[in-house]
Design a protein around this motif. Structure first.
Motif, PDB file in Angstrom:
ATOM      1  N   GLN A 109      33.947  30.862  57.850  1.00  0.00           N
ATOM      2  CA  GLN A 109      33.871  29.528  58.684  1.00  0.00           C
ATOM      3  C   GLN A 109      33.857  30.157  59.955  1.00  0.00           C
ATOM      4  O   GLN A 109      32.563  29.665  61.259  1.00  0.00           O
ATOM      5  CB  GLN A 109      34.471  28.314  58.669  1.00  0.00           C
ATOM      6  CG  GLN A 109      36.380  28.433  58.655  1.00  0.00           C
ATOM      7  CD  GLN A 109      37.549  27.906  58.967  1.00  0.00           C
ATOM      8  OE1 GLN A 109      36.675  26.496  59.439  1.00  0.00           O
ATOM      9  NE2 GLN A 109      37.939  27.788  58.667  1.00  0.00           N
ATOM     10  N   ARG A 116      28.946  25.935  60.251  1.00  0.00           N
ATOM     11  CA  ARG A 116      30.580  24.750  60.405  1.00  0.00           C
ATOM     12  C   ARG A 116      30.597  23.719  60.690  1.00  0.00           C
ATOM     13  O   ARG A 116      31.326  22.470  59.717  1.00  0.00           O
ATOM     14  CB  ARG A 116      31.987  25.430  60.710  1.00  0.00           C
ATOM     15  CG  ARG A 116      32.691  25.279  60.377  1.00  0.00           C
ATOM     16  CD  ARG A 116      34.067  26.157  61.221  1.00  0.00           C
ATOM     17  NE  ARG A 116      34.210  26.149  62.676  1.00  0.00           N
ATOM     18  CZ  ARG A 116      34.478  25.700  62.965  1.00  0.00           C
ATOM     19  NH1 ARG A 116      35.128  24.628  63.435  1.00  0.00           N
ATOM     20  NH2 ARG A 116      34.146  25.805  64.959  1.00  0.00           N
ATOM     21  N   ILE A 159      28.051  29.529  54.214  1.00  0.00           N
ATOM     22  CA  ILE A 159      29.676  29.432  55.056  1.00  0.00           C
ATOM     23  C   ILE A 159      29.794  30.344  54.544  1.00  0.00           C
ATOM     24  O   ILE A 159      30.958  31.138  54.019  1.00  0.00           O
ATOM     25  CB  ILE A 159      30.732  28.758  55.051  1.00  0.00           C
ATOM     26  CG1 ILE A 159      29.805  27.656  56.717  1.00  0.00           C
ATOM     27  CG2 ILE A 159      31.827  28.785  55.903  1.00  0.00           C
ATOM     28  CD1 ILE A 159      30.160  26.752  57.303  1.00  0.00           C
TER      29      ILE A 159
END
Length: 198
Positions: A109, A116, A159
Motif C-alpha cells: 500500500q 490505495r 497493491i
C-alpha cells in the motif's frame, strides 16, 4: 473408373451420439454465461435492491465456484462475464487466505498510494477489513456503477502485486499473475465506461 469396390461409410454407433447429446455445447454455454452476466450487472443496477446486493456477494457460496467457472472462466477479460469471473475469483482468494492477503496488501500500500485510495480499504488493512472491502466491492455491482467496482478491484490487485514484489516471498509468476489481473480489471472498467457512454 477405379478398381476399388464401393463400400458403406463407417458409422460411429449409438454411443457416439449419446455422448454428444449429453455434452454441453460450448457456444451455448458461453451465450448463457454472457446473458447471465448481463442480467446480473444490468439488472442489479436497475433494481437498487440491498437484498439483491447481498445475494450477489454470496453467489459463490450459494452456487459454487465450479459452477461460475464453467459459465464464466473462458470469457474474455473485457466482457461482463470475464470481469465477473475475475471479481468472484478475487473474493474467493481473499476469503481463502486473508492473512496472506493482508500481509501483501500492507507491504504494497505504501508503494502505490493512488491505488490505495481507489481500493478503499480501512487502515490498518487486517484480514477482516480486507474481507469487508472485497464484499463492498461486489456490492458495487448492484449499486449501479460497475466501472467503479472494476477500478476498485483493479487497484486492490495492483497493491497486492506491489506487496508481493516487496516481500520477496512470491514467485515472479505469482506477482505477474496479480498484476495481469489488475490490468484486466482496469481494462474492463474502461470498457464498461465506453459501454455506458455509448
Amino acid at each position: 473408373m477405379t478398381d476399388r469396390p464401393h463400400h458403406r461409410p463407417m458409422t460411429p454407433g449409438d454411443g457416439f451420439f449419446a455422448d454428444i447429446a449429453g455434452g454441453t455445447d460450448p457456444a451455448r454455454l458461453r451465450e448463457a454465461g454472457d446473458l447471465a452476466a448481463t442480467v446480473l450487472v444490468r439488472g442489479a443496477r436497475d433494481a437498487q435492491d440491498p437484498a439483491l446486493a447481498e445475494r450477489i456477494v454470496h453467489l459463490v457460496e450459494n452456487e459454487g465456484l465450479e459452477t461460475l467457472a464453467e459459465v464464466w472462466s473462458g470469457a474474455p477479460a473485457d466482457t461482463l462475464a470475464g470481469s465477473l469471473w475475475r471479481l468472484f475469483l478475487l473474493r474467493t482468494w481473499v476469503y481463502a487466505a486473508p492473512e496472506r492477503v493482508s500481509a501483501e496488501y500492507q507491504a504494497g500500500q505504501r508503494r502505490v498510494d493512488v491505488a490505495r485510495v481507489v481500493a478503499g480499504v480501512a487502515d490498518p488493512p487486517g484480514p477482516d477489513e480486507l474481507r469487508r472491502m472485497v464484499d463492498d466491492v461486489l456490492r458495487g455491482i448492484a449499486r449501479g456503477d460497475f466501472a467503479v467496482t472494476l477500478f476498485r478491484a483493479a487497484a486492490f490487485a495492483r497493491i497486492v502485486a506491489a506487496g508481493r514484489a516487496s516481500l520477496g516471498a512470491s514467485s515472479h509468476e505469482e506477482i505477474t499473475r496479480m498484476l495481469t489481473l489488475s490490468e484486466q480489471l482496469e481494462a474492463a472498467g474502461h470498457e464498461e465506461i465506453r459501454h455506458t457512454l455509448g
